[in-house]
Design an enzyme around this catalytic site. Structure first.
Site, PDB file in Angstrom:
ATOM      1  N   GLY B 829       0.804  -1.221   0.000  1.00 17.30           N
ATOM      2  CA  GLY B 829       0.000   0.000   0.000  1.00 17.30           C
ATOM      3  C   GLY B 829       0.828   1.258   0.000  1.00 17.30           C
ATOM      4  O   GLY B 829       0.290   2.349   0.131  1.00 17.30           O
ATOM      5  N   GLY B 867       3.791  -3.375  -4.066  1.00 17.95           N
ATOM      6  CA  GLY B 867       3.660  -3.719  -5.481  1.00 17.95           C
ATOM      7  C   GLY B 867       3.758  -2.466  -6.329  1.00 17.95           C
ATOM      8  O   GLY B 867       4.785  -2.170  -6.935  1.00 17.95           O
ATOM      9  N   ARG B 868       2.690  -1.687  -6.277  1.00 17.26           N
ATOM     10  CA  ARG B 868       2.596  -0.515  -7.135  1.00 17.26           C
ATOM     11  C   ARG B 868       3.776   0.433  -6.923  1.00 17.26           C
ATOM     12  O   ARG B 868       4.283   1.038  -7.859  1.00 17.26           O
ATOM     13  CB  ARG B 868       1.273   0.199  -6.816  1.00 17.26           C
ATOM     14  N   ARG B 905      -7.661   1.710 -14.711  1.00 20.60           N
ATOM     15  CA  ARG B 905      -7.648   2.370 -13.397  1.00 20.60           C
ATOM     16  C   ARG B 905      -8.493   3.644 -13.341  1.00 20.60           C
ATOM     17  O   ARG B 905      -9.217   3.856 -12.370  1.00 20.60           O
ATOM     18  CB  ARG B 905      -6.216   2.660 -12.950  1.00 20.60           C
ATOM     19  N   CYS B 936     -16.660   1.206 -26.262  1.00 22.60           N
ATOM     20  CA  CYS B 936     -18.060   1.605 -26.221  1.00 22.60           C
ATOM     21  C   CYS B 936     -18.587   1.554 -24.801  1.00 22.60           C
ATOM     22  O   CYS B 936     -19.379   0.683 -24.420  1.00 22.60           O
ATOM     23  CB  CYS B 936     -18.889   0.730 -27.158  1.00 22.60           C
ATOM     24  N   GLU B 937     -18.093   2.436 -23.989  1.00 21.10           N
ATOM     25  CA  GLU B 937     -18.491   2.586 -22.597  1.00 21.10           C
ATOM     26  C   GLU B 937     -18.370   4.059 -22.278  1.00 21.10           C
ATOM     27  O   GLU B 937     -17.345   4.673 -22.604  1.00 21.10           O
ATOM     28  CB  GLU B 937     -17.524   1.832 -21.653  1.00 21.10           C
ATOM     29  N   TYR B 965      -0.632  -2.182 -12.435  1.00 25.25           N
ATOM     30  CA  TYR B 965      -2.055  -2.404 -12.707  1.00 25.25           C
ATOM     31  C   TYR B 965      -2.479  -1.803 -14.043  1.00 25.25           C
ATOM     32  O   TYR B 965      -3.570  -1.297 -14.190  1.00 25.25           O
ATOM     33  CB  TYR B 965      -2.909  -1.866 -11.556  1.00 25.25           C
TER      34      TYR B 965
END
Lengths: 449, 985
Positions: B829, B867-868, B905, B936-937, B965
């Site tokens: 985190g 991680g990130r 994200r 198409c969103e 991610y």
């Protein structure tokens, strides 16, 4: 003898191997069977040489400490045989140890599904020693500080009669250090280093659980009193510590057994009969209930409010926020909040805790346990169920509290089931009769009333 | 220091703009050389550069304009000075001359180039503008600080202005005088007076000055007052006279010092200028000790002073009543004096010189990323001052509002910083929230009664009860059957039975509930109602809390939420960030928002964020994009650099890379080389890692809701298994017989930059709740498994180092009761800042926090699993512009050849990724785009309201922080091809 450590649960004997003291460090050695020695060290800072005339008392106290501190190690394996090497014990010493191990480990046994009755037998063969003489201990007291409200109340009572005293604590806790500093007394911090092998044993599958730590601290302080010269060790254990948490298969299980009056009396008498005639051991708050102590604490006013904590979870780490001192989740937090509430302005109380625990629906079960409603009292140093019920009943009458979630629930759901006659607050504020406070400090006892 | 004036709402530190308490902050001031600040010769250069016409055009100055020719000191350029611009709040710089600016820290009196000597030669016209400068107690306490004042005053004089310096007492003197007043014994009072006199003697000696007559007279006066006591004057009048001496003495001393150093300075007794008015609600005490002045422009006074000199010094905090008695101004005293003088003299501006650069967008102690507010209008500033900022007392703004005298807050130690300029409303700026604040210790009284509105006088009765118990109501919220009001914390509230008595009274007429402790979180900004639509994300944050009261002020300046106090510390930095992210706090408006507090005063590695690696690799990236887009590019040196930052945490025994962030084998190899272990959450990840890293690298399997077969697969590897539910140990216990396992607990709270990345609390599916831990342990024991570790992970993107200390200590406290635990895994985190101006995680501070816990619990090994943090900055997504579309008046869409299919994200977490037009990196960002993909969103938006250069088809657009991610979460939705991945060694 130094075969590597193995699972202590498989062992057959627990051995008190030796004890020694040199240069301010007491060494206590234990072993399971022929396994490696487990050596605990207790360091007395700036300790003088053992004063002349106190050698015998010191030796007796050190031996007592060896016996008492062994409970941390014995419980790892609870083997069937206990062996005390070196000089044999007399019957009284063995009886004290038997009781301490049996009752002090009762919660441990309950939680681990064990029955220790009949298992703990300290061997004895020595005759009862001659009663010790007075060893000229100076008229001053060691006051153990725990960082919570109780020791603060005791300290202030002793200060109020101008008695000479030192705030003492065992172990490294910034919170206690800060609280001790706030008392304005001289301070003494004794450090205790558990045998590293104990952690290894735990890894190997040792039994683990609650131990009677107050007994260990008491024995450490007896040694300190002789070493530094104090005639009394004045704890701040209150009346409710003597009340059992629950009864399990005919045995009383009391989380606070070594804070109870039974142990206090045993150790008090033992010190007089085996260590030194002029070394007193007592608890100043013994006649008082938790509620009486919280009301005395509330009267002390501001100075301590933002440093003390009775919470056991957030004990080690000191921070500036209420949440750093009060986790708000443990029974200690819940009980202390509840017990202070009748005696303190609500905005002040909630500012100490940083939140209003009685307005949190999620804590209903936790408070129920304190009330002994649908559950037994938690395994923590908390007051009696009847005390908690009296405190909550008092709040139910207070307009500033009565609408808070748990108070409203109490009024609605629990109060109708209770006998109103048993809910008065006042009886809790009057002292009981039993205590062992020496003459010199009786004034402090009165100061609490 | 305002004479203890800031003690109104609890113990505030007067030193900082905000209540900073414990004094743990250090000024990084000394580290900033002028070189780093660019053209620092212009103190107000930014304003000046932005509005040269307005500032320079004398004819625009409708109300009062003065032309003058300042002396040509070195390169100093003569500029006309407009005084109070009536409409646009031109905060014209009265330009500083260069020599004064560059030498401001030291000004030896023998320096022949001293601006002081040059200024002294050029007499000012009688109608030269006034500048009022106020210096507080610490600013006047040493000779070095007085040299600073000399310098600053001289530079103002060099601008062509008459200068009135308003000073507080030397720090500590007012407290000493108050103490003196408490002694009943005349001898003790005299001793106290002589001790206070000694402070001034010592400072004189430090200044190498002989005793000036004015100061000698004051000292004698004080000795006399101390000796005689209150009998003659009356207690309160005597106290006021005694306490006034702090300022009388400091100003006398200052006049001597400034005059001796080439700046002839006239001492003015403030009591001759400021006359208090008696107000109907005042009693004798408030009339004498908290007096009010209603100053109006006094041309005669201005002219009279002008005839006496050019630089003046006078006292803050004191005035005179109609009877000629000395009175004190009470809270915010010296600042208020400066404001009174500003109004009285219709000054060009009032400058408050203090120890902080001005007002900030939040309390920097709570929000290190709080931004300096460079421009505010009076009302906003007053609102901010009233709701939290302590740099300025709110009452010192109202005297300036009507005469439209601007007020400038400046940092004495860092005069090159722009400071906060407060003036008339600024119309040309987009509405923005300017600040958020929190006031703690609030008590709410909620009163419920059916049909209360039908009862005539109900509210009158209710409020009468508050009055009776001495409680003052702040916020009010009402409904048909409920009125809820807030009370600010006061000693009366905290330690008397006022609340109990009030509740008892109220209970007779309604149902009453006392809700505490609460905190009021206030958003301040002009035009609050027009910004509500931008606040949905912010309101969602409040949606998870108990909001007890919402109040939107009728002046449309603030929006206040009253919530439980314990949530505030964690919430404020998040809110600040959310407001920036939502475009409600327009930190992109560099006219209004200055640097962050962290970058101005913070310590640690975050002071100057370096340029991103991709800015230096533009050519390579353009080439790669020419070959193919969409494409992820990973910069391995950045991965290594981040890895080493994690490795710098000495308290951590083992760091695992949480491979879910990016499973590219090249990255796995690099991190294995850097000594990382690996954390996997699925058999697939275990396989990918096993294929890429050496066999002896430790693995950790930390799945969530994994199937039995997943555990079976993991148990066949060398991975340590973490279990995060009861089910596996309860039903598949046989799997774990003889194994060492780690238990993931849920500590009951969650943190993170978005709901969907919080992993603690009952709203999260992760972890075993604490109350089930005992049962888990019994089951593990029964199964023959040994629980050797505890694990908790609170969420992602956390930038406050303190959180891990909390997790760590809570885990340790829990582990202590479980004998077999040897390892604590506090998860990951570690946040990576994404918005401009956001502060990076302070790894040194994190290590200190962890080390502190570690010392308390040395028996446990500490693991982490970031991680990130390791890979986010290392990766970018390259895409190409396909087309543009305009809708409505001002909405322009910029279409890229990939969108949420490559980087989900933004759509999933509202994550903010910097977007740059790599083809036009050097062109000015002029156009506001909605940057969208081809999916198409309607959620396929990579960035909203992004200012970019005017962009064209086939331009290469870079989306930053795509290393984590990004590719791992991409999909073939709409059957579009996935972006490929390229490594830059």
């Amino acid at each position: 003898m130094t075969s590597p450590l193995s699972d202590p649960r498989q062992s057959r004997t627990f051995r008190f191997v030796r004890h020694a003291y040199a240069d301010g460090v007491a060494e206590l050695a234990y072993a399971f069977d022929d396994g490696a020695e487990l050596v605990e060290r207790i360091t007395f800072p700036g300790a003088p040489a053992v004063p002349a005339g106190r050698e015998a008392a010191f030796a007796a106290a050190l031996r007592l400490l060896h016996l008492v501190a062994g409970v941390s190690y014995y419980k790892a394996g609870i083997p069937e045989t206990i062996v005390v090497e070196g000089e044999p014990l007399d019957e009284e010493s063995a009886t004290l140890a038997d009781a301490l191990y049996l009752h002090g480990l009762a919660e441990f046994a309950y939680r681990n599904g064990l029955d220790l009755r009949g298992r703990i037998r300290f061997p004895f063969s020595a005759p009862r020693p001659a009663p010790p003489a007075s060893i000229g201990l100076p008229k001053r007291s060691l006051l153990p500080i725990g960082g919570g409200k109780d020791s603060v109340v005791a300290v202030e009572a002793v200060k109020s009669i101008g008695a000479d005293a030192t705030a003492v604590w065992v172990g490294n806790s910034p919170l206690i250090a800060e609280c001790a500093a706030r008392t304005g007394l001289s301070t003494l911090n004794i450090s205790r280093e558990l045998a590293p092998g104990l952690f290894e044993l735990n890894r190997l599958g040792a039994w683990n659980g609650h131990i009677p730590v107050t007994a260990i601290n008491s024995a450490i302080l007896a040694l300190a009193a002789i070493l530094y010269g104090y005639d009394s060790i004045v704890f701040a254990n209150e009346r409710s510590a003597s009340v059992a948490t629950l009864e399990y298969e005919g045995q009383q299980v009391n989380h606070q057994w070594s804070k109870g009056f039974g142990f206090e009396k045993t150790l008090h008498d033992y010190l007089h009969s085996h260590v030194a005639a002029d070394l007193d051991y007592c608890s100043l708050l013994r006649p008082w209930s938790e509620l009486a102590v919280t009301s005395a604490f509330a009267r002390l006013g501001g100075d301590y409010f933002n440093v003390f904590s009775s919470c056991n979870r957030n004990f080690r780490i000191l921070g500036p926020k209420p949440a750093d001192r009060w986790c708000g989740q443990c029974p200690k937090c819940h009980f202390v909040f509840l017990a202070l509430a009748p005696f303190m302005a609500k905005p002040r109380l909630v500012s100490i805790f940083g939140r209003n625990l009685l307005d949190d629906e999620a804590l209903a079960g936790a408070f129920d346990a304190l009330l002994e409603y649908k559950d037994h009292k938690p395994f923590e140093c908390v007051g009696e169920g009847a005390e908690a019920r009296a405190a909550l009943a008092a709040l139910a009458e207070r307009p500033e509290w009565r609408e808070d979630a748990l108070v409203a629930r109490f009024r609605r759901e629990i109060l109708p089931q209770l006998d109103k006659a048993e809910l008065a607050l006042e009886p809790w504020l009057t002292p009981g009769a039993s205590h062992l406070v020496p003459e010199r400090l009786r004034g402090a006892l009165d100061a609490l009333g | 220091m305002a004479c203890g004036a800031r003690d109104g709402k609890g113990a505030m530190s007067g030193r900082w703009g905000w209540e900073l308490g414990g004094g743990g902050w250090e000024l990084g001031g000394g580290n900033w050389g002028r070189d780093e600040l660019g053209d620092g010769g212009w103190e107000l250069g930014a304003y000046f550069r932005r509005a040269p016409e307005g500032a320079g055009d004398v004819s625009n100055c409708a109300r009062q304009a003065l032309c003058f020719q300042p002396p040509r000191a070195n390169a100093g350029i003569a500029r006309p000075i407009p005084i109070s611009h009536p409409r646009s709040f031109a905060f014209f710089p009265l330009r500083r001359n260069t020599s004064a600016d560059t030498s401001h820290r030291f000004l030896p009196s023998h320096d022949t180039k001293s601006p002081v000597s040059e200024i002294a030669n050029a007499p000012l016209p009688v109608n030269a503008p006034w500048i009022v400068m106020k210096f507080g107690g610490t600013s006047v306490a040493t000779a070095a600080r007085w040299r600073n004042i000399l310098e600053l005053a001289a530079s103002r004089r060099a601008e062509g202005a008459r200068v009135l310096i308003v000073v507080s007492a030397l720090s500590g003197i007012t407290d000493g005088l108050k103490q003196l007043c408490t002694h009943t014994d005349s001898k003790r009072r005299s001793d106290a007076a002589s001790a206070l006199a000694d402070r001034h003697h010592a400072l004189l000696a430090e200044m190498s000055l002989a005793m000036p007559e004015t100061l000698g007279a004051r000292l004698a006066d004080l000795a006399e007052l101390a000796a005689s006591g209150a009998a003659e004057l009356g207690e309160l009048a005597w106290q006021a006279r005694v306490q006034a001496h702090g300022e009388l003495m400091s100003s006398a001393l200052g006049a001597a010092f400034l005059s001796a150093h080439g700046l002839p300075t006239t001492w003015v007794d403030a009591r001759e200028c400021l006359h208090s008015v008696a107000l109907p609600n005042q009693n004798e005490r408030t009339r004498l000790l908290s007096a009010m002045v209603e100053p109006h422009h006094d041309a005669a006074l201005s002219a009279a002073l002008a005839s006496r000199g050019e630089v003046f010094i006078t006292q803050g905090f004191i005035a005179q009543d109609e009877a000629g008695r000395t009175v004190l101004l009470g809270r915010g005293g010296s600042d208020t004096s400066a404001a009174y003088f500003g109004a009285l003299l219709a000054a060009a501006r009032v400058e408050i010189w203090t120890d902080v650069a001005g007002m900030f967008s939040a309390n920097p102690r709570q929000v290190a990323g709080a931004r300096l507010l460079q421009r505010l209008d009076y009302e906003e500033a007053q609102e901010i001052a009233s709701t939290g900022a302590k740099v300025l007392h709110p009452r010192c703004l109202s005297p300036l509002r009507e005469p439209r005298v601007p007020l400038l807050i400046k940092d004495t130690n860092r005069p090159e910083l722009e400071g906060t300029a407060i003036g008339p409303e600024v119309r040309e700026h987009a509405p923005s929230i300017k600040a958020i604040s929190a006031r703690k210790g609030i008590t709410l009284i909620s009163m419920e009664s059916v049909g209360m509105w039908q009862q005539v006088g109900f509210l009158a009765d209710v409020f009468d009860a508050f009055k009776r118990h001495g409680l003052s109501v702040d916020l009010i919220g009402s409904a048909e059957t409920n009125v809820t009001v807030s009370l600010d914390p006061t000693e009366n509230l905290l330690d008397s039975d006022a609340i109990a008595a009030l509740a008892a009274d109220l209970a007779r007429v309604c149902r009453v509930k006392v809700i505490a402790p609460c905190a009021a979180i206030t958003l301040v900004g002009r035009g609050m109602r027009s910004m509500l639509h931008k606040l949905s994300g912010v309101l969602a944050e409040f949606g998870q809390l108990r909001v007890h009261l919402i109040s939107q002020s009728s002046n449309n300046l603030n929006l206040t939420f009253v919530v439980d106090e314990d949530v505030v510390d964690d919430m404020l930095p998040r809110l600040h960030e959310l407001l920036i992210g939502a475009g409600a706090l327009r930190t992109d408006d560099s006219m209004v928002f200055g640097p962050s507090w962290q970058s101005l005063y913070g310590s640690g590695e975050t002071a100057a964020p370096g340029a991103a690696w991709w800015q230096g690799a533009r050519a390579t990236l353009l080439t790669l994009a020419d070959e193919r887009t969409p494409r992820y590019v990973y910069h391995l040196p950045t991965v290594r650099a981040q890895a080493r930052r994690v490795k710098s945490l000495k308290a951590v025994d083992r760091a695992h890379y949480a491979v879910k962030a990016n499973t590219h084998p090249g990255i796995l190899k690099v991190l294995a080389e850097e000594g990382f272990a690996f954390e996997c959450v699925s058999p697939g990840e275990l396989a990918a890692v096993s294929a890429a890293v050496p066999d002896d690298v430790p693995l950790l399997f930390t799945p969530n809701f994994a199937a039995r077969r997943d555990f079976e697969a993991a148990l066949r590897t060398r991975a340590t298994i973490t279990i995060d539910a009861m089910h596996p140990i309860e039903h598949w216990g046989d799997l774990f017989a003889g194994r060492e396992i780690v238990l993931r607990v849920d500590l009951g709270r969650g943190l993170g930059h978005h709901d969907k990345v919080k992993t603690g609390g009952t709203g999260s599916k992760f972890g075993v709740p604490i109350e089930h831990v005992d049962r888990f342990l019994r089951l593990a024991d029964a199964a023959g498994a040994k629980v050797i570790g505890l694990h908790a992970h609170l969420g992602s993107g956390i930038l406050d180092h303190a959180h891990w200390g909390e997790v760590y200590s809570q885990l340790a406290a829990l582990a202590e009761r479980i004998g077999t635990i040897t390892v604590l895994n506090i998860g990951g985190g570690l946040g990576v800042p994404s918005h401009p101006g956001e502060s990076a995680l302070d790894m040194a501070a994190l290590d200190r926090v962890l080390t502190a816990v570690r010392q308390a619990y040395p028996q446990f090994q500490l693991w982490m699993e970031p991680g990130r943090y390791l890979v986010a900055d290392a990766g970018v997504l390259l895409a190409k512009v396909t087309q543009e579309k305009e809708k409505g008046v001002n909405v322009r869409y910029l279409g890229l050849d990939t969108g949420m299919n490559s980087l989900i994200r933004p759509a999933l977490y509202d994550a903010w990724h910097e977007i740059a037009n790599l083809s036009r990196l050097d062109e000015p960002a002029t156009t506001m785009y909605q940057v969208v993909g081809p999916i198409c969103e309607s959620g396929d938006i990579l960035g909203s309201d992004r200012r970019l250069p005017e962009s064209k088809e086939d331009d290469v657009v870079l989306i930053a922080q795509g290393g984590a991610y990004g590719a791992v979460m991409s999909s073939r939705y709409n059957l579009r091809d996935e972006a490929d991945e390229v490594l830059l060694p």
